[in-house]
Write a protein that holds these residues in place. Structure first.
Motif, PDB file in Angstrom:
ATOM      1  N   LEU A  55      10.556  11.281 -24.548  1.00 38.66           N
ATOM      2  CA  LEU A  55       9.754  10.901 -23.387  1.00 38.66           C
ATOM      3  C   LEU A  55       8.542  11.827 -23.363  1.00 38.66           C
ATOM      4  O   LEU A  55       8.653  13.020 -23.065  1.00 38.66           O
ATOM      5  CB  LEU A  55      10.573  11.012 -22.107  1.00 38.66           C
ATOM      6  CG  LEU A  55      11.706   9.982 -21.990  1.00 38.66           C
ATOM      7  CD1 LEU A  55      12.575  10.271 -20.782  1.00 38.66           C
ATOM      8  CD2 LEU A  55      11.133   8.573 -21.911  1.00 38.66           C
ATOM      9  N   ILE A  56       7.384  11.282 -23.695  1.00 37.59           N
ATOM     10  CA  ILE A  56       6.197  12.074 -24.021  1.00 37.59           C
ATOM     11  C   ILE A  56       5.235  12.064 -22.836  1.00 37.59           C
ATOM     12  O   ILE A  56       4.704  11.011 -22.471  1.00 37.59           O
ATOM     13  CB  ILE A  56       5.539  11.506 -25.292  1.00 37.59           C
ATOM     14  CG1 ILE A  56       6.518  11.647 -26.459  1.00 37.59           C
ATOM     15  CG2 ILE A  56       4.221  12.202 -25.594  1.00 37.59           C
ATOM     16  CD1 ILE A  56       6.195  10.771 -27.640  1.00 37.59           C
ATOM     17  N   PRO A  57       4.984  13.234 -22.224  1.00 37.78           N
ATOM     18  CA  PRO A  57       4.192  13.278 -20.990  1.00 37.78           C
ATOM     19  C   PRO A  57       2.726  13.598 -21.220  1.00 37.78           C
ATOM     20  O   PRO A  57       2.337  14.277 -22.166  1.00 37.78           O
ATOM     21  CB  PRO A  57       4.860  14.416 -20.215  1.00 37.78           C
ATOM     22  CG  PRO A  57       5.310  15.365 -21.293  1.00 37.78           C
ATOM     23  CD  PRO A  57       5.643  14.522 -22.506  1.00 37.78           C
ATOM     24  N   HIS A  58       1.895  13.104 -20.321  1.00 44.35           N
ATOM     25  CA  HIS A  58       0.485  13.482 -20.208  1.00 44.35           C
ATOM     26  C   HIS A  58       0.246  13.806 -18.747  1.00 44.35           C
ATOM     27  O   HIS A  58       0.515  12.986 -17.863  1.00 44.35           O
ATOM     28  CB  HIS A  58      -0.427  12.338 -20.655  1.00 44.35           C
ATOM     29  CG  HIS A  58      -1.891  12.639 -20.542  1.00 44.35           C
ATOM     30  ND1 HIS A  58      -2.598  12.518 -19.354  1.00 44.35           N
ATOM     31  CD2 HIS A  58      -2.787  13.061 -21.465  1.00 44.35           C
ATOM     32  CE1 HIS A  58      -3.854  12.847 -19.558  1.00 44.35           C
ATOM     33  NE2 HIS A  58      -4.006  13.176 -20.828  1.00 44.35           N
ATOM     34  N   VAL A  86      -5.881  14.365  -7.061  1.00 46.36           N
ATOM     35  CA  VAL A  86      -4.639  13.641  -7.327  1.00 46.36           C
ATOM     36  C   VAL A  86      -4.102  14.059  -8.693  1.00 46.36           C
ATOM     37  O   VAL A  86      -4.847  14.092  -9.685  1.00 46.36           O
ATOM     38  CB  VAL A  86      -4.856  12.115  -7.304  1.00 46.36           C
ATOM     39  CG1 VAL A  86      -3.562  11.383  -7.644  1.00 46.36           C
ATOM     40  CG2 VAL A  86      -5.378  11.681  -5.942  1.00 46.36           C
ATOM     41  N   THR A  87      -2.821  14.392  -8.728  1.00 46.68           N
ATOM     42  CA  THR A  87      -2.155  14.719  -9.990  1.00 46.68           C
ATOM     43  C   THR A  87      -1.467  13.470 -10.521  1.00 46.68           C
ATOM     44  O   THR A  87      -0.794  12.756  -9.771  1.00 46.68           O
ATOM     45  CB  THR A  87      -1.121  15.837  -9.790  1.00 46.68           C
ATOM     46  OG1 THR A  87      -1.796  17.004  -9.321  1.00 46.68           O
ATOM     47  CG2 THR A  87      -0.414  16.167 -11.095  1.00 46.68           C
ATOM     48  N   THR A  88      -1.651  13.212 -11.818  1.00 44.72           N
ATOM     49  CA  THR A  88      -1.058  12.032 -12.437  1.00 44.72           C
ATOM     50  C   THR A  88      -0.221  12.456 -13.636  1.00 44.72           C
ATOM     51  O   THR A  88      -0.716  13.137 -14.541  1.00 44.72           O
ATOM     52  CB  THR A  88      -2.132  11.040 -12.913  1.00 44.72           C
ATOM     53  OG1 THR A  88      -2.955  10.669 -11.810  1.00 44.72           O
ATOM     54  CG2 THR A  88      -1.499   9.784 -13.494  1.00 44.72           C
ATOM     55  N   LEU A  89       1.039  12.080 -13.623  1.00 46.71           N
ATOM     56  CA  LEU A  89       1.940  12.285 -14.752  1.00 46.71           C
ATOM     57  C   LEU A  89       2.237  10.926 -15.362  1.00 46.71           C
ATOM     58  O   LEU A  89       2.765  10.039 -14.687  1.00 46.71           O
ATOM     59  CB  LEU A  89       3.245  12.948 -14.304  1.00 46.71           C
ATOM     60  CG  LEU A  89       4.318  13.093 -15.392  1.00 46.71           C
ATOM     61  CD1 LEU A  89       3.885  14.075 -16.472  1.00 46.71           C
ATOM     62  CD2 LEU A  89       5.652  13.532 -14.772  1.00 46.71           C
ATOM     63  N   THR A  90       1.869  10.756 -16.621  1.00 50.11           N
ATOM     64  CA  THR A  90       2.085   9.498 -17.323  1.00 50.11           C
ATOM     65  C   THR A  90       3.020   9.778 -18.495  1.00 50.11           C
ATOM     66  O   THR A  90       2.747  10.672 -19.302  1.00 50.11           O
ATOM     67  CB  THR A  90       0.758   8.911 -17.830  1.00 50.11           C
ATOM     68  OG1 THR A  90      -0.198   8.936 -16.757  1.00 50.11           O
ATOM     69  CG2 THR A  90       0.935   7.478 -18.298  1.00 50.11           C
ATOM     70  N   VAL A  91       4.112   9.037 -18.583  1.00 52.91           N
ATOM     71  CA  VAL A  91       5.170   9.330 -19.543  1.00 52.91           C
ATOM     72  C   VAL A  91       5.414   8.118 -20.428  1.00 52.91           C
ATOM     73  O   VAL A  91       5.678   7.018 -19.935  1.00 52.91           O
ATOM     74  CB  VAL A  91       6.482   9.709 -18.821  1.00 52.91           C
ATOM     75  CG1 VAL A  91       7.570  10.045 -19.837  1.00 52.91           C
ATOM     76  CG2 VAL A  91       6.257  10.881 -17.873  1.00 52.91           C
ATOM     77  N   ALA A  92       5.334   8.322 -21.745  1.00 47.10           N
ATOM     78  CA  ALA A  92       5.611   7.258 -22.709  1.00 47.10           C
ATOM     79  C   ALA A  92       7.054   7.332 -23.171  1.00 47.10           C
ATOM     80  O   ALA A  92       7.599   8.423 -23.365  1.00 47.10           O
ATOM     81  CB  ALA A  92       4.685   7.385 -23.915  1.00 47.10           C
ATOM     82  N   ASN A  93       7.641   6.172 -23.377  1.00 41.61           N
ATOM     83  CA  ASN A  93       8.982   6.108 -23.974  1.00 41.61           C
ATOM     84  C   ASN A  93       8.835   5.931 -25.479  1.00 41.61           C
ATOM     85  O   ASN A  93       8.558   4.830 -25.963  1.00 41.61           O
ATOM     86  CB  ASN A  93       9.795   4.960 -23.375  1.00 41.61           C
ATOM     87  CG  ASN A  93      11.197   4.890 -23.977  1.00 41.61           C
ATOM     88  OD1 ASN A  93      11.625   5.805 -24.678  1.00 41.61           O
ATOM     89  ND2 ASN A  93      11.911   3.793 -23.710  1.00 41.61           N
ATOM     90  N   GLY A  94       9.009   7.019 -26.234  1.00 48.16           N
ATOM     91  CA  GLY A  94       8.941   6.952 -27.687  1.00 48.16           C
ATOM     92  C   GLY A  94      10.255   6.635 -28.340  1.00 48.16           C
ATOM     93  O   GLY A  94      10.359   6.681 -29.573  1.00 48.16           O
ATOM     94  N   CYS A  95      11.262   6.307 -27.529  1.00 47.25           N
ATOM     95  CA  CYS A  95      12.594   5.953 -28.037  1.00 47.25           C
ATOM     96  C   CYS A  95      12.741   4.436 -28.053  1.00 47.25           C
ATOM     97  O   CYS A  95      12.140   3.734 -27.248  1.00 47.25           O
ATOM     98  CB  CYS A  95      13.644   6.597 -27.140  1.00 47.25           C
ATOM     99  SG  CYS A  95      15.340   6.081 -27.451  1.00 47.25           S
ATOM    100  N   GLN A  96      13.559   3.922 -28.946  1.00 45.41           N
ATOM    101  CA  GLN A  96      13.775   2.475 -29.023  1.00 45.41           C
ATOM    102  C   GLN A  96      14.539   1.935 -27.820  1.00 45.41           C
ATOM    103  O   GLN A  96      14.404   0.764 -27.472  1.00 45.41           O
ATOM    104  CB  GLN A  96      14.553   2.132 -30.305  1.00 45.41           C
ATOM    105  CG  GLN A  96      13.797   2.384 -31.591  1.00 45.41           C
ATOM    106  CD  GLN A  96      12.809   1.276 -31.915  1.00 45.41           C
ATOM    107  OE1 GLN A  96      12.776   0.252 -31.249  1.00 45.41           O
ATOM    108  NE2 GLN A  96      12.004   1.488 -32.935  1.00 45.41           N
TER     109      GLN A  96
END
Length: 678
Positions: free
Chosen positions: A603-606, A613-623
């Motif tokens: 789970l890869i965060p930016h 405003v704080t923004t946390l965006t998280v990618a699912n790099g898992c299948q």
């Protein structure tokens, strides 16, 4: 603010002006239907590359570009130009016919079709070529990423070792330096040889001269209508070349503006965990780019269409690019050898379906945003300081042209942290991480500054800093590199496992992790006052040395050291993630602030902040689908959450309190992104 699409496309000139106009009209309609704002016309690219254009061949492409530009402008589109070569990408059977001084590799190989940056004839050709097309008034004329010394197939490593370049070195050194002597000096073990700095100065100066000459001609002959853009490659290799990013961008902007096309994504399908590399490459290049340079990250796809890269992956990389505050996305989606967008209708559908999520991300991530996370310091001149000949790189030592050994950047640290759900930034931060040979790149004052805050070190960096006299601030009495196959006298045996102690946290005590495949470990012995969180043991269970230590030093800094010299190659699992998260919390001290993400693998965060405003965006790099969990005391109840599913409309998601943080209750699919804002 909306996401802006710039589409790279090649219109072939061979069937005459009417056919070119018809192809441009078809392209214009497709762009209008799919929301494309600009076409970047390719010029003699890939399969249609006959060599550096001149004479009737250049005339043919010039006329086609002029015709296509007028049709596209009339349709309301902006138009830029992408000539295919500067020095040349690769020989691929082509042969120079202009009499250019050819590129020469570190081993003395001579290119058949690629030119030396020092060649006066090539410089004159390049300047005239760009100047002629600039008269048409394209928005940007792009320098391709062959505007570099490395990566010029079939040459080993690349070029830049031509007699003309060696003449420049001789003028600086005060004597002739034969190529074999130079190559040996560049990669000699121990402190950098003085010739390395001189050689990087030769390369840097030659590249800056060409960039300034071409950009000035583009500005002059376009009457200020056109700017010059640069596609870039990996930053570690650019450091080997001695590239000065600020000076280079300045040379490209005689009219005050330039453009940058950062490379960040693979050409074809890749595992979702590779998004960590892409998030980091965009972040690092963002930090090097002056305000007067626009960012248009390149969405790679080669040989093009979903047969090379899935639409879901393409979409997820477009989101990653927009997270960086990109001014536009430069899209490679159509084959360069096929001149009709109508033959590939799926591309237009991809662009239409991608837009809702991209527009949302564009509004949330302006170019002036501030990124947050563990800081990964980078020195653009790192390669000038790296010491070659480390045992792990023995295969490169003595091999002519082993310049890749000097190419270092924080990428390995970024992968290790991001894949475990720890956000990173290229800016200064209360907690920072320094891995590998990059530790050579910072002087003593900079190292002391790093050691005054929270600092995570891998074994390679710890050995370097201990050897430089910083052991008392690291909490280490000893730090020695031991290679996997080394049989050290008196050593207990080959290392195999890592055993966690109670000091790491009661719930982790007794757990066993693996270090069995690490190419080398640092044998660590801590000073009094340091804590050993885990220890390395041999296959038969004998103690080998400390695996992880933590220490609060006399400067007030907090230091954590890993024995692993390649942490991103350690086997990943939930326990190791918890251990890393606990390490970050130790390094933060009382000022616990960073949101740390768990709930599934990769789970890869930016993390960024803009307009309060704080923004946390998280990618699912898992299948597998997951529900991300965010540990952050600052997260308020009911923080707004949105799920971005590949190629679908964004949808709101509920969150629930989970420990000190929140859990997103909607499942996040593979390559989807979850957005939390507060």
């Amino acid at each position: 603010m909306s996401a802006r699409y710039h589409l790279r496309f090649q219109i072939h000139p061979y069937e005459g002006p009417d056919a070119v106009a018809a192809a441009a009209a078809e392209l214009a309609k497709s762009c209008t239907d799919s929301g494309v704002a600009e076409v970047v016309l390719l010029l003699g690219a890939e399969e249609h590359f006959t060599g550096h254009l001149a004479g009737s061949g250049e005339d043919l492409w010039f006329d086609a570009a002029a015709t296509a530009r007028e049709v596209l402008l009339d349709a309301g589109l902006d138009v830029s130009l992408n000539p295919w070569v500067t020095a040349g990408h690769a020989d691929r059977g082509r042969v120079d016919v202009h009499g250019f001084a050819p590129m020469v590799s570190p081993t003395g190989e001579v290119s058949a079709a690629q030119a030396s940056f020092a060649c006066p004839r090539w410089r004159s050709w390049l300047t005239a070529h760009y100047g002629r097309f600039a008269e048409l008034g394209f928005r940007v004329l792009w320098l391709e990423d062959d505007f570099r010394f490395h990566n010029h197939a079939p040459l080993l490593w690349g070029g830049g070792f031509e007699p003309l370049m060696l003449d420049r070195l001789a003028a600086l050194a005060g004597r002739p330096v034969p190529r074999p002597e130079l190559v040996a000096a560049l990669t000699a073990p121990g402190p950098p040889h003085p010739l390395r700095a001189l050689w990087q100065r030769v390369w840097r100066t030659a590249q800056l001269e060409v960039a300034a000459q071409v950009a000035a001609e583009v500005d002059r002959r376009s009457a200020g209508r056109s700017r010059t853009g640069l596609m870039s490659s990996g930053l570690g290799a650019a450091s080997v070349e001695g590239r000065d990013w600020s000076a280079l961008f300045g040379a490209l902007a005689p009219g005050g503006r330039a453009a940058h096309r950062p490379h960040f994504a693979p050409y074809s399908d890749a595992p979702g965990r590779e998004l960590s590399r892409q998030v980091w490459m965009l972040e690092l290049q963002r930090s090097l780019r002056p305000e007067f340079v626009d960012s248009e990250p390149e969405i790679e796809n080669w040989p093009h269409t979903a047969w090379s890269k899935s639409d879901a992956q393409t979409w997820s990389e477009m989101v990653a690019a927009q997270l960086s505050g990109a001014d536009a996305l430069l899209l490679n989606l159509y084959p360069m050898h096929g001149g009709s967008p109508g033959r590939h209708p799926r591309v237009a559908g991809l662009l239409r379906r991608a837009r809702p999520a991209l527009d949302l991300v564009a509004r949330q991530h302006p170019r002036g945003q501030r990124t947050l996370g563990v800081g990964l310091p980078f020195a653009q001149d790192a390669a000038a300081h790296v010491r070659a000949g480390a045992p792990a790189d023995a295969s490169l030592r003595g091999r002519p042209g082993g310049l890749s050994e000097l190419a270092v950047d924080p990428g390995p640290a970024a992968d290790f942290l991001l894949r475990y759900g720890v956000p990173v930034t290229a800016g200064p931060a209360p907690v920072q991480a320094l891995f590998g040979p990059s530790a050579w790149a910072f002087d003593d004052a900079a190292v002391r500054s790093l050691l005054s805050g929270g600092l995570l070190l891998d074994g390679a960096a710890a050995v370097i800093l201990h050897g430089r006299g910083f052991g008392s601030l690291l909490g280490l009495a000893e730090a020695e590199r031991v290679d996997r196959e080394a049989a050290a006298p008196g050593a207990p045996g080959p290392y195999a496992t890592e055993h966690l102690r109670a000091a790491a946290g009661g719930d982790l005590a007794g757990l066993v992790l693996s270090v069995n495949t690490q190419p080398a470990l640092a044998r660590l012995r801590e000073l009094p006052g340091a804590e050993r969180w885990s220890e390395v043991r041999t296959a038969d269970g004998r103690p080998w040395g400390a695996a992880r230590t933590v220490f609060t030093n006399a400067l007030g800094g907090r230091v954590a050291v890993l024995a692993a010299t390649e942490p991103r190659a350690l086997p990943l699992d939930d326990h190791a993630q918890r251990l890393l998260h606990r390490t970050v919390r130790f390094l933060e001290g009382a000022a616990v602030a960073l949101p740390l993400v768990s709930g599934g693998p990769y789970l890869i965060p930016h993390l960024s902040c803009a307009d309060g405003v704080t923004t946390l965006t998280v990618a699912n790099g898992c299948q597998d689908p997951v529900r991300p969990v965010v540990d952050a005391p600052s997260l308020p109840d009911g923080a707004a959450a949105t799920v971005l599913t590949p190629l679908a409309e964004p949808r709101p998601a509920d969150t629930s309190r989970y420990g000190r943080g929140l859990r997103v209750e909607a499942e996040l699919p593979h390559r989807g992104w979850a957005v939390l804002r507060w």
